[in-house]
Design a protein around this motif. Structure first.
Motif, PDB file in Angstrom:
ATOM      1  N   LEU A   1      -1.090   3.820   1.581  1.00  0.00           N
ATOM      2  CA  LEU A   1      -0.634   2.529   1.061  1.00  0.00           C
ATOM      3  C   LEU A   1       0.212   1.795   2.096  1.00  0.00           C
ATOM      4  CD1 LEU A   1       0.314   3.489  -2.617  1.00  0.00           C
ATOM      5  CD2 LEU A   1      -1.425   1.817  -1.941  1.00  0.00           C
ATOM      6  N   ARG A   2       1.088   2.509   2.764  1.00  0.00           N
ATOM      7  CA  ARG A   2       1.928   1.866   3.771  1.00  0.00           C
ATOM      8  C   ARG A   2       1.099   1.322   4.926  1.00  0.00           C
ATOM      9  NH1 ARG A   2       6.960   5.083   6.319  1.00  0.00           N
ATOM     10  NH2 ARG A   2       5.297   6.287   7.316  1.00  0.00           N
ATOM     11  N   ALA A   3       0.115   2.120   5.383  1.00  0.00           N
ATOM     12  CA  ALA A   3      -0.735   1.674   6.489  1.00  0.00           C
ATOM     13  C   ALA A   3      -1.554   0.452   6.093  1.00  0.00           C
ATOM     14  CB  ALA A   3      -1.658   2.816   6.923  1.00  0.00           C
ATOM     15  N   TYR A   4      -2.086   0.457   4.877  1.00  0.00           N
ATOM     16  CA  TYR A   4      -2.863  -0.693   4.410  1.00  0.00           C
ATOM     17  C   TYR A   4      -1.954  -1.917   4.260  1.00  0.00           C
ATOM     18  CZ  TYR A   4      -6.007  -3.545   1.591  1.00  0.00           C
ATOM     19  OH  TYR A   4      -6.784  -4.576   1.124  1.00  0.00           O
ATOM     20  N   GLY A   5      -0.742  -1.701   3.773  1.00  0.00           N
ATOM     21  CA  GLY A   5       0.197  -2.800   3.649  1.00  0.00           C
ATOM     22  C   GLY A   5       0.532  -3.424   4.995  1.00  0.00           C
ATOM     23  N   LYS A   6       0.677  -2.591   6.020  1.00  0.00           N
ATOM     24  CA  LYS A   6       0.969  -3.103   7.357  1.00  0.00           C
ATOM     25  C   LYS A   6      -0.147  -4.022   7.836  1.00  0.00           C
ATOM     26  CE  LYS A   6       2.494  -1.549  11.924  1.00  0.00           C
ATOM     27  NZ  LYS A   6       2.805  -0.366  12.770  1.00  0.00           N
ATOM     28  N   LYS A   7      -1.394  -3.638   7.557  1.00  0.00           N
ATOM     29  CA  LYS A   7      -2.533  -4.479   7.931  1.00  0.00           C
ATOM     30  C   LYS A   7      -2.496  -5.811   7.196  1.00  0.00           C
ATOM     31  CE  LYS A   7      -6.575  -2.695   7.809  1.00  0.00           C
ATOM     32  NZ  LYS A   7      -7.739  -1.909   7.343  1.00  0.00           N
ATOM     33  N   MET A   8      -1.984  -5.791   5.971  1.00  0.00           N
ATOM     34  CA  MET A   8      -1.945  -6.994   5.139  1.00  0.00           C
ATOM     35  C   MET A   8      -0.637  -7.775   5.288  1.00  0.00           C
ATOM     36  SD  MET A   8      -4.898  -6.752   3.725  1.00  0.00           S
ATOM     37  CE  MET A   8      -4.842  -7.960   2.401  1.00  0.00           C
ATOM     38  N   GLY A   9       0.235  -7.302   6.187  1.00  0.00           N
ATOM     39  CA  GLY A   9       1.510  -7.981   6.400  1.00  0.00           C
ATOM     40  C   GLY A   9       2.503  -7.772   5.271  1.00  0.00           C
ATOM     41  N   LYS A  10       2.399  -6.636   4.589  1.00  0.00           N
ATOM     42  CA  LYS A  10       3.277  -6.343   3.463  1.00  0.00           C
ATOM     43  C   LYS A  10       3.943  -4.979   3.645  1.00  0.00           C
ATOM     44  CE  LYS A  10       0.669  -9.102   0.114  1.00  0.00           C
ATOM     45  NZ  LYS A  10       0.067  -9.124  -1.251  1.00  0.00           N
ATOM     46  N   ARG A  11       4.996  -4.733   2.876  1.00  0.00           N
ATOM     47  CA  ARG A  11       5.777  -3.506   2.988  1.00  0.00           C
ATOM     48  C   ARG A  11       5.453  -2.538   1.860  1.00  0.00           C
ATOM     49  NH1 ARG A  11      11.567  -5.840   2.500  1.00  0.00           N
ATOM     50  NH2 ARG A  11      12.056  -3.606   2.345  1.00  0.00           N
ATOM     51  N   TYR A  12       5.685  -1.257   2.130  1.00  0.00           N
ATOM     52  CA  TYR A  12       5.670  -0.230   1.094  1.00  0.00           C
ATOM     53  C   TYR A  12       7.087  -0.128   0.582  1.00  0.00           C
ATOM     54  CZ  TYR A  12       4.853   4.233  -1.263  1.00  0.00           C
ATOM     55  OH  TYR A  12       4.754   5.216  -2.214  1.00  0.00           O
ATOM     56  N   GLY A  13       7.286  -0.384  -0.707  1.00  0.00           N
ATOM     57  CA  GLY A  13       8.637  -0.516  -1.229  1.00  0.00           C
ATOM     58  C   GLY A  13       9.065   0.595  -2.153  1.00  0.00           C
ATOM     59  N   CYS A  14      10.268   0.445  -2.659  1.00  0.00           N
ATOM     60  CA  CYS A  14      10.841   1.399  -3.615  1.00  0.00           C
ATOM     61  C   CYS A  14      11.667   0.627  -4.636  1.00  0.00           C
ATOM     62  CB  CYS A  14      11.728   2.408  -2.886  1.00  0.00           C
ATOM     63  SG  CYS A  14      12.567   3.570  -4.004  1.00  0.00           S
ATOM     64  N   LEU A  15      11.563   1.005  -5.878  1.00  0.00           N
ATOM     65  CA  LEU A  15      12.365   0.374  -6.912  1.00  0.00           C
ATOM     66  C   LEU A  15      13.855   0.580  -6.615  1.00  0.00           C
ATOM     67  CD1 LEU A  15      10.418   1.401 -10.155  1.00  0.00           C
ATOM     68  CD2 LEU A  15      10.023  -0.553  -8.644  1.00  0.00           C
ATOM     69  N   ARG A  16      14.646  -0.416  -6.928  1.00  0.00           N
ATOM     70  CA  ARG A  16      16.094  -0.351  -6.664  1.00  0.00           C
ATOM     71  C   ARG A  16      16.917  -0.212  -7.935  1.00  0.00           C
ATOM     72  NH1 ARG A  16      15.817   1.302  -1.674  1.00  0.00           N
ATOM     73  NH2 ARG A  16      14.600  -0.101  -0.323  1.00  0.00           N
ATOM     74  N   ARG A  17      16.456  -0.807  -9.002  1.00  0.00           N
ATOM     75  CA  ARG A  17      17.252  -0.826 -10.234  1.00  0.00           C
ATOM     76  C   ARG A  17      16.759   0.173 -11.279  1.00  0.00           C
ATOM     77  NH1 ARG A  17      16.322  -6.031  -8.817  1.00  0.00           N
ATOM     78  NH2 ARG A  17      14.714  -6.297 -10.421  1.00  0.00           N
ATOM     79  N   ASN A  18      15.611   0.790 -11.015  1.00  0.00           N
ATOM     80  CA  ASN A  18      15.029   1.732 -11.967  1.00  0.00           C
ATOM     81  C   ASN A  18      14.593   2.992 -11.241  1.00  0.00           C
ATOM     82  OD1 ASN A  18      14.651   0.221 -14.756  1.00  0.00           O
ATOM     83  ND2 ASN A  18      14.257  -1.260 -13.120  1.00  0.00           N
TER      84      ASN A  18
END
Length: 252
Positions: A177-194
């Protein structure tokens, strides 16, 4: 949960009659805080107990998969999903009330390809605090948060779904997911409040130092797995997950 399904929550379940109800209820509580439709898909995997019956009574859809690989089971749920957004959670765990809302907010921002969630145990002891700190350190250093996975269905389709391997499938999927996100200009994230409320049932049954004992006793298998030979580690995963649930079902 309306018929206008936007979010599909995939719940793999192997003899989980004691836990499936509370997992579904946690999803319902989170679904009540969003305006879109949310479906729960419980993927019954070789169940010999009342998992399917309880899931249906709780309002979930039930599909079946006979694989002995949790990644394959999750992929069966994704294939059956109606929602644009996919979330996954293991059946003995629970999500906090704002989880779905936060996931939708992060995806709608356009900055994230998907991501995971921090985990917190449902109870604590010195051993579990140490386990928790090690998990936090590992996730923090790698950024590969797991637990509750979330992404659009088209994203899971693009990476071929969950990596179908018995050991380390979560990390492999997070990396994809992270590698695909990098290709799409997006980040692999993590929830902060939950966060994921992580079950302690194995610790309750076998002691809070369980995984530290296993790591010590199976150091050879772990070293071999690190160098590409996962045969012994795969066997250990079978014993700790599938065989564990089989034995619980027989004894109940």
């Amino acid at each position: 949960m309306s018929d206008n399904i936007k979010v599909s929550v995939i719940v793999p379940a192997h003899n989980e009659e004691k836990y499936v109800g509370r997992c579904i209820e946690s999803v319902k509580q989170a679904a009540a805080r969003v305006k879109c439709g949310v479906e729960v898909i419980v993927v019954c995997n070789r169940c010999t107990d009342r998992t399917a019956e309880i899931a249906l009574a709780g309002g979930a859809r039930v599909v079946y998969d006979e694989s002995r690989c949790i990644a394959t089971v999750r992929n069966a749920g994704i294939a059956a999903a109606k929602g644009k957004v996919i979330m996954t959670i293991d059946c003995d765990n629970r999500m906090t009330e704002g989880t779905i809302r936060e996931v939708l907010g992060m995806l709608n921002s356009g900055r994230y390809i998907g991501g995971g969630a921090p985990l917190r145990f449902e109870r604590y002891s010195p051993a579990l605090w140490l386990n928790d700190l090690m998990c936090r350190a590992g996730f923090g250093l790698t950024g590969l948060y797991c637990g509750i996975f979330w992404a659009e269905k088209r994203t899971f389709d693009a990476i071929g779904g969950f990596a179908e391997k018995k050991a380390g499938e979560d990390i492999a999927t997070a990396k994809a997911l992270r590698a695909y996100g990098k290709k799409m200009g997006k980040r692999y994230g993590c929830l902060r409040r939950n966060h994921l409320i992580n079950s302690t049932r194995k610790y309750d049954d076998m002691g809070d130092w369980l995984y530290f004992r296993l790591a010590f006793r199976n150091a050879g298998a772990l070293i071999k797995a690190a160098f590409g030979d996962s045969s012994e580690y795969d066997k250990l995963m079978d014993e700790m997950f599938y065989d564990y649930n089989d034995n619980r079902a027989k004894s109940s």
